[in-house]
Motif scaffolding. Structure first.
Motif, mmCIF file in Angstrom:
data_model
loop_
_atom_site.group_PDB
_atom_site.id
_atom_site.type_symbol
_atom_site.label_atom_id
_atom_site.label_comp_id
_atom_site.label_asym_id
_atom_site.label_seq_id
_atom_site.Cartn_x
_atom_site.Cartn_y
_atom_site.Cartn_z
ATOM 1 N N ALA A 168 74.847 112.271 -83.428
ATOM 2 C CA ALA A 168 75.240 111.128 -82.826
ATOM 3 C C ALA A 168 74.203 110.097 -83.183
ATOM 4 O O ALA A 168 73.146 110.298 -83.334
ATOM 5 N N TRP A 169 74.601 108.788 -83.099
ATOM 6 C CA TRP A 169 73.771 107.461 -83.649
ATOM 7 C C TRP A 169 72.669 107.512 -82.497
ATOM 8 O O TRP A 169 71.400 107.387 -82.757
ATOM 9 N N GLU A 170 73.028 107.919 -81.292
ATOM 10 C CA GLU A 170 71.788 107.887 -80.084
ATOM 11 C C GLU A 170 70.921 108.722 -79.955
ATOM 12 O O GLU A 170 69.743 108.600 -79.719
ATOM 13 N N PHE B 251 63.590 112.756 -90.656
ATOM 14 C CA PHE B 251 64.230 111.378 -91.048
ATOM 15 C C PHE B 251 64.311 110.439 -89.797
ATOM 16 O O PHE B 251 63.841 109.376 -90.123
ATOM 17 N N SER B 252 64.623 110.865 -88.533
ATOM 18 C CA SER B 252 64.340 110.037 -87.563
ATOM 19 C C SER B 252 62.912 109.556 -87.273
ATOM 20 O O SER B 252 62.712 108.476 -86.866
ATOM 21 N N ALA B 253 62.096 110.410 -87.250
ATOM 22 C CA ALA B 253 60.578 109.956 -87.015
ATOM 23 C C ALA B 253 60.180 109.261 -88.033
ATOM 24 O O ALA B 253 59.362 108.248 -87.900
ATOM 25 N N GLN C 294 63.707 108.255 -82.918
ATOM 26 C CA GLN C 294 62.609 107.257 -83.796
ATOM 27 C C GLN C 294 62.199 106.546 -82.792
ATOM 28 O O GLN C 294 61.174 105.972 -83.237
ATOM 29 N N GLY C 295 62.676 106.052 -81.590
ATOM 30 C CA GLY C 295 62.115 105.059 -80.736
ATOM 31 C C GLY C 295 60.978 105.848 -80.100
ATOM 32 O O GLY C 295 60.046 105.164 -79.917
ATOM 33 N N ILE C 296 60.932 107.087 -79.793
ATOM 34 C CA ILE C 296 59.888 107.710 -79.285
ATOM 35 C C ILE C 296 58.739 107.752 -80.214
ATOM 36 O O ILE C 296 57.320 107.397 -79.886
ATOM 37 N N VAL C 297 58.927 108.003 -81.518
ATOM 38 C CA VAL C 297 57.811 107.785 -82.441
ATOM 39 C C VAL C 297 57.427 106.466 -82.595
ATOM 40 O O VAL C 297 56.069 106.062 -82.666
ATOM 41 N N ALA C 298 58.205 105.383 -82.737
ATOM 42 C CA ALA C 298 57.839 104.225 -83.023
ATOM 43 C C ALA C 298 57.176 103.114 -81.601
ATOM 44 O O ALA C 298 56.389 102.454 -81.942
ATOM 45 N N TRP C 299 57.917 103.669 -80.574
ATOM 46 C CA TRP C 299 57.491 102.797 -79.384
ATOM 47 C C TRP C 299 56.726 103.540 -78.341
ATOM 48 O O TRP C 299 56.454 102.823 -77.384
#
Length: 340
Positions: A31-33, A257-259, A39-44
């Motif tokens: 799912a999109w979420e 890919f998300s990371a 990606q949010g955990i990695v980026a932020w």
């Protein structure tokens, strides 16, 4: 000062930002979420913390010595920006990489400049100076560029009536929200300046001294984004995404890919922060160059992934004109800072 290095950093930052959401296309069966949460955990969270630790001697002592009001304001602006980041991701989902970045970036650059002027009651003062009038002209051009790109999207929507992936009306509204809230990031950097000064006093190099600000501010961003993703995981019953996919290879690829999305997204700040040091007195051009290459990169990816397939030439022509106007508007706003 080294203009060649500075310009290289700005170009790399813009390309990194404009390409950051591309790896999400490699996420399969989630799912999109779920991909957004990773990606949010990695980026932020992870990368900001890692780089802040590497750049700042005694990071937590520096933060402890910073007034609570400063930390709270920086976090709060990051929280508001996080709502904009969430909206930005959804805008890309509803209207594609090309339009999502163009319209949200246009709103961000224009409203991020105009709103503080109006909020501080400085509109008349701004209009009374040459640099102020050039700034307002740049904002007007940016808004015109948004309208042109919006027309391109509307025409594409008409041509692609059978396309259930894009939702132009919903996407344009979300892009507006992303642009308005995205401007809060600049306010957070300004509010967190005491953190930067404490970091320099503790021995951090000036070109890396903004990393502790990013860490505090992005804590606000990850708070709102992770809360939303967990809510959606619960509502859509998609918690299993984090431990299963079609097979173990796909699961690992989804995490990778998300990371990568998060890494590319955060790298723009690394490049942009370093560019500020190397550009020296020419830093007035930083924002416009960064945003211009972001818009160009995202649109090239949009064309690569055939987001404008099955349309006539008119929507593509309008989109290209809109991109050019947005790039010119950024240059004009850079010139305004030079005049100032």
């Amino acid at each position: 000062m080294n203009l060649f290095i500075g310009l290289t950093m700005l170009i790399l930052g813009g390309l990194s930002a404009g390409s950051s959401y591309v790896p999400l296309k490699g996420v399969k069966g989630w799912a999109w979420e779920s991909g957004w949460a990773v990606q949010g955990i990695v980026a932020w969270l992870l990368l900001p913390l890692l780089l802040a630790l590497l750049a700042t001697p005694h990071l937590f002592a520096v933060l402890h010595a910073t007034p609570m009001g400063t930390l709270t304001a920086t976090y709060a602006f990051g929280f508001l920006w996080g709502l904009g980041g969430l909206a930005w991701g959804m805008a890309v989902r509803y209207i594609g990489l090309a339009l999502g970045f163009s319209i949200a970036t246009g709103f961000l650059s224009s409203l991020g400049t105009l709103v503080p002027i109006i909020a501080e009651g400085q509109l008349n003062t701004t209009l009374s100076t040459a640099s102020g009038r050039v700034t307002i002209a740049g904002i007007a051009l940016s808004l015109i560029g948004i309208v042109i790109c919006g027309r391109a999207g509307w025409l594409r929507d008409k041509d692609q009536k059978s396309n259930t992936v894009f939702n132009f009306k919903k996407g344009i509204a979300i892009a507006l929200a992303a642009g308005i809230l995205g401007a809060c990031f600049a306010f957070g950097i300004a509010a967190g300046d005491p953190i930067k000064q404490n970091a320099i006093a503790a021995g951090a190099a000036p070109q890396y001294a903004s990393f502790p600000i990013f860490f505090v501010e992005l804590l606000g961003g990850i708070t709102v984004n992770l809360a939303y993703c967990i809510f959606m995981n619960r509502r859509n019953r998609t918690f299993n995404d984090y431990r299963q996919a079609a097979d173990i290879k796909t699961l690992k690829a989804n995490y990778a890919f998300s990371a990568l999305v998060g890494a590319l997204w955060y790298l723009q700040f690394v490049f942009y922060g370093m560019a500020g040091f190397y550009m020296g007195p020419y830093s007035f051009a930083n924002w416009s160059i960064h945003m211009s290459f972001m818009v160009v990169a995202s649109n090239l990816w949009g064309y690569h992934y055939k987001e404008w397939a099955n349309t006539s030439r008119a929507p593509i022509r309008w989109n290209n004109i809109g991109i050019a106007v947005l790039v010119i508007s950024g240059i004009v706003m850079g010139i305004a800072q030079a005049v100032a």
